[in-house]
Design a protein around this motif. Structure first.
Motif, PDB file in Angstrom:
ATOM      1  N   VAL A 205     116.674  69.503 126.147  1.00 11.65           N
ATOM      2  CA  VAL A 205     117.426  68.745 127.145  1.00 11.65           C
ATOM      3  C   VAL A 205     118.801  68.448 126.571  1.00 11.65           C
ATOM      4  CG1 VAL A 205     117.499  66.619 128.492  1.00 11.65           C
ATOM      5  CG2 VAL A 205     115.314  67.749 128.090  1.00 11.65           C
TER       6      VAL A 205
ATOM      7  N   LEU B 266     108.724  66.864 133.028  1.00  8.52           N
ATOM      8  CA  LEU B 266     109.775  66.224 132.242  1.00  8.52           C
ATOM      9  C   LEU B 266     110.191  64.936 132.951  1.00  8.52           C
ATOM     10  CD1 LEU B 266     111.900  66.275 129.918  1.00  8.52           C
ATOM     11  CD2 LEU B 266     113.408  67.471 131.518  1.00  8.52           C
TER      12      LEU B 266
ATOM     13  N   TRP C 147     118.194  70.428 131.906  1.00  6.70           N
ATOM     14  CA  TRP C 147     116.976  70.941 131.283  1.00  6.70           C
ATOM     15  C   TRP C 147     117.247  72.403 130.978  1.00  6.70           C
ATOM     16  CZ3 TRP C 147     111.314  70.581 133.574  1.00  6.70           C
ATOM     17  CH2 TRP C 147     110.416  70.969 132.585  1.00  6.70           C
TER      18      TRP C 147
END
Length: 681
Positions: free
Chosen positions: A394, A463, A480
């Motif tokens: 990330v 996520l 991401w």
């Protein structure tokens, strides 16, 4: 446009020899070399004619159906003369041939030699590939013959079942040395030093076994050269006892001439332990046990190995993992990426997460959210076969990276995951990374999860992102960028215990899986102009590089964020820098997907994609800026043109094709910036 050739010469054109084409004005006599087929291209009566040097062009009456292969180069006195032939080529054939602008042989020879050497290298490589394919085909034919003979013998009962033959016997060390499952996990590999062919049974020596029902031992027998699994077992905790653990294959491995390797993985609960005995003798370094990123010093596992003829022994072995057979194991530590269809199935809150494409790369997920907010992105079906570790990357594209907190979840495939509260940890196959913060030294935030040894072949991955700031703070834009799978021999992070989700504060940054840090794809590198006082932009992206086959038109589609100059600022700007003929042009669009750039749209032109505005050097040097009614619009265009050289220098790095033409694009940008007349007022 048609290309004609004499019917008698058509066969020679496609005989596979290296070809050299030359337009009128180029002398071909110096290129009359053995092994090189030279052809003259002339224009007669509106058609191009292809003939041998000295042959009559009038004999060319038959159309050439497709461009020939193996064209080394096209010689032309100037680029304009080659345009008709290249236009025909691009419309009817594959890639265009290399073009050399030279009227004399001495000028063309250096580049022609370079192209000839490159073609020779490619031909040698292709020949080597064909030789290897021929050898592999012969080996497969022999393997098929051996397998058919063995199966016929077994089916017709011509021979009795063959007994097992022991080919390896490594006794346990008397001092009790062993490889233990430290911190609940053990990952190791050992090269056995034998071929896979004929292996029918193996045995490991268990030195200590204090394992509960949830513990698991996973073994995989695979080929070192291909990584393909030929034997696999999942042994539950209640079946693990001190002593020899014998594991059979359903039938002996066939004629596979690869080096046998054993992959071992252990997972036990806290307080339990499983220890596998080491060999009593000294082992060659290349056959020593590789465990936790290192090697047990010149020691291997205590092993026994038996073989039998293929097709002469069939059993029903306990603990056999049939689903793993044929699986291709990746190299330890090498990242494996998800296919595009897995990303395309992502579910996320509309308005807070969007797909963003960077240059020619595949689109990526970009989330935008304010202080105190949190959101979840779900990948419903992620393949996990052959993986030991899953790791998300990330990156913060805009905002204070220290305010980002993230966690990665592994959930059962098909689980209803509409809200964050739907995430659970009470199933054996579930995992949670814990809340993580970005590393202090910069770089992407890594979220690793050690996968269960007997988990499902697919799982849902979630996520969760949250903004630790308080209103009214600046929002975060978070990308991401990756979800990578690893087969690892390192000490993988131990999974969290199966209990309800606690609410701890974010943990300190940790060192994750052994993968090198890389720069986030969407993080702009600051240039001198963007860091000093005056016009600057926080982020530069290349949306697209485009060029027509003939090179007559090309453009860069560039996106800027947080452009400003003193009190003036613009959240998003977008434009195209194009080359039309010899001159540079700025192009703006008034359509969906483009920001609203002008208070009142100043253009009157439109095409199939909607209204557009073209700005040339003469417009910037003239009265165009003064004619814009709003000062904000005049400032915007002025700042954009002033930033143009630095913005273009940054953008071309994101496309290999554009980077190869950086001098062209920088020259166009400087021409526009140099033509700018500062607007009055």
């Amino acid at each position: 446009m048609t290309v004609l050739i004499a019917p008698a010469e058509l066969t020679e054109l496609y005989d596979g020899s290296p070809l050299l084409l030359a337009l009128e004005g180029v002398e071909l006599a110096p290129f009359a070399l053995p092994g090189l087929s030279a052809w003259q291209v002339t224009m007669r009566g509106g058609d191009l004619r292809l003939q041998r040097p000295g042959a009559a062009a009038e004999a060319a009456t038959q159309p050439v159906p497709v461009p020939p292969a193996q064209v080394l180069a096209l010689l032309t006195p100037n680029a304009a003369a080659a345009a008709p032939l290249l236009a025909w080529w691009s419309a009817t054939g594959p890639d265009l041939p290399p073009v050399i602008e030279a009227a004399e042989a001495t000028t063309a020879m250096p580049e022609l030699v370079r192209l000839a050497l490159g073609a020779l290298g490619r031909q040698v490589t292709a020949t080597a590939v064909l030789h290897r394919a021929l050898v592999a085909a012969r080996q497969e034919a022999e393997e098929s013959r051996e397998a058919m003979v063995s199966l016929i013998q077994h089916g017709s009962r011509q021979g009795a079942p063959a007994p097992l033959s022991q080919v390896l016997a490594l006794d346990p060390a008397p001092a009790g040395e062993a490889a233990s499952a430290e911190e609940g996990r053990l990952a190791a590999v050992q090269v056995l030093g034998l071929r896979l062919e004929g292996i029918a049974s193996l045995a490991l020596h268990v030195q200590e076994a204090h394992v509960g029902p949830a513990g698991l031992l996973r073994l995989r027998l695979y080929g070192a050269e291909s990584g393909r699994v030929h034997g696999a077992w999942l042994v539950p905790g209640e079946a693990l006892q001190p002593g020899w653990l014998v594991l059979d294959l359903p039938s002996p491995v066939g004629p596979v001439r690869e080096t046998a390797c054993l992959d071992i993985a252990v997972e036990v609960e806290a307080g339990d332990n499983l220890a596998l005995s080491l060999d009593a003798g000294v082992t060659a370094p290349e056959q020593a046990l590789a465990v936790k990123g290192g090697r047990a010093p010149e020691r291997g596992l205590a092993l026994r190995l038996w073989t039998a003829p293929f097709g002469r022994r069939f059993t029903v072995p306990p603990h056999w993992d049939a689903e793993a057979i044929g699986l291709d194991l990746g190299w330890p530590g090498v990242p494996m990426r998800l296919p595009a269809q897995v990303w395309e199935a992502a579910r996320f809150p509309v308005g807070q997460v969007e797909w963003v494409a960077l240059g020619s790369e595949a689109p990526r997920l970009l989330a935008s959210f304010g202080p105190g907010k949190r959101l979840a992105i779900v990948l419903p079906t992620v393949p996990l076969n052959g993986l030991d570790l899953l790791q998300a990357e990330v990156a913060v594209a805009r905002g204070d990276a220290g305010l980002l907190e993230a966690a990665l979840w592994l959930q059962p495939e098909g689980a209803p995951l509409a809200l964050e509260s739907d995430l659970v940890l009470d199933a054996p196959e579930t995992r949670w990374s814990g809340w993580r913060k970005a590393p202090l030294e910069g770089g992407p935030l890594l979220l690793p999860i050690a996968l269960p040894l007997d988990g499902q072949r697919n799982a849902a991955v979630v996520l969760v992102l949250r903004h630790a700031g308080k209103p009214p703070g600046q929002p975060l834009r978070v990308e991401w960028s990756e979800l990578l799978g690893f087969r690892t021999l390192g000490a993988a992070p131990r999974p969290e215990p199966a209990n309800p989700l606690p609410a701890p504060p974010p943990v300190e940054p940790v060192q994750a899986a052994p993968v090198p840090l890389r720069r986030a794809a969407t993080t702009a590198q600051a240039t001198p102009l963007m860091t000093m006082a005056g016009p600057h932009a926080a982020l530069v992206r290349l949306q697209e590089y485009f060029a027509t086959p003939d090179g007559g038109y090309r453009h860069l589609d560039i996106w800027l964020e947080e452009a400003s100059d003193g009190p003036w600022s613009w959240p998003v700007l977008r434009f195209k820098l194009a080359q039309r003929g010899d001159g540079p042009v700025l192009e703006f669009r008034n359509r969906d997907g483009w920001p609203s750039l002008f208070s009142t749209w100043p253009g009157t032109d439109a095409d199939g994609w909607g209204p557009y505005l073209l700005v040339r050097e003469s417009d910037l040097a003239g009265e165009m800026l003064d004619r814009l009614p709003q000062e904000r619009d005049r400032r915007m265009l002025t700042v954009l043109v002033q930033l143009l050289p630095e913005v273009v220098a940054r953008a071309v790095r994101e496309s290999p094709e554009a980077a190869a033409q950086d001098r062209l694009w920088l020259d166009l940008a400087h021409r526009l910036a140099g033509a700018l007349k500062v607007p009055a007022g």
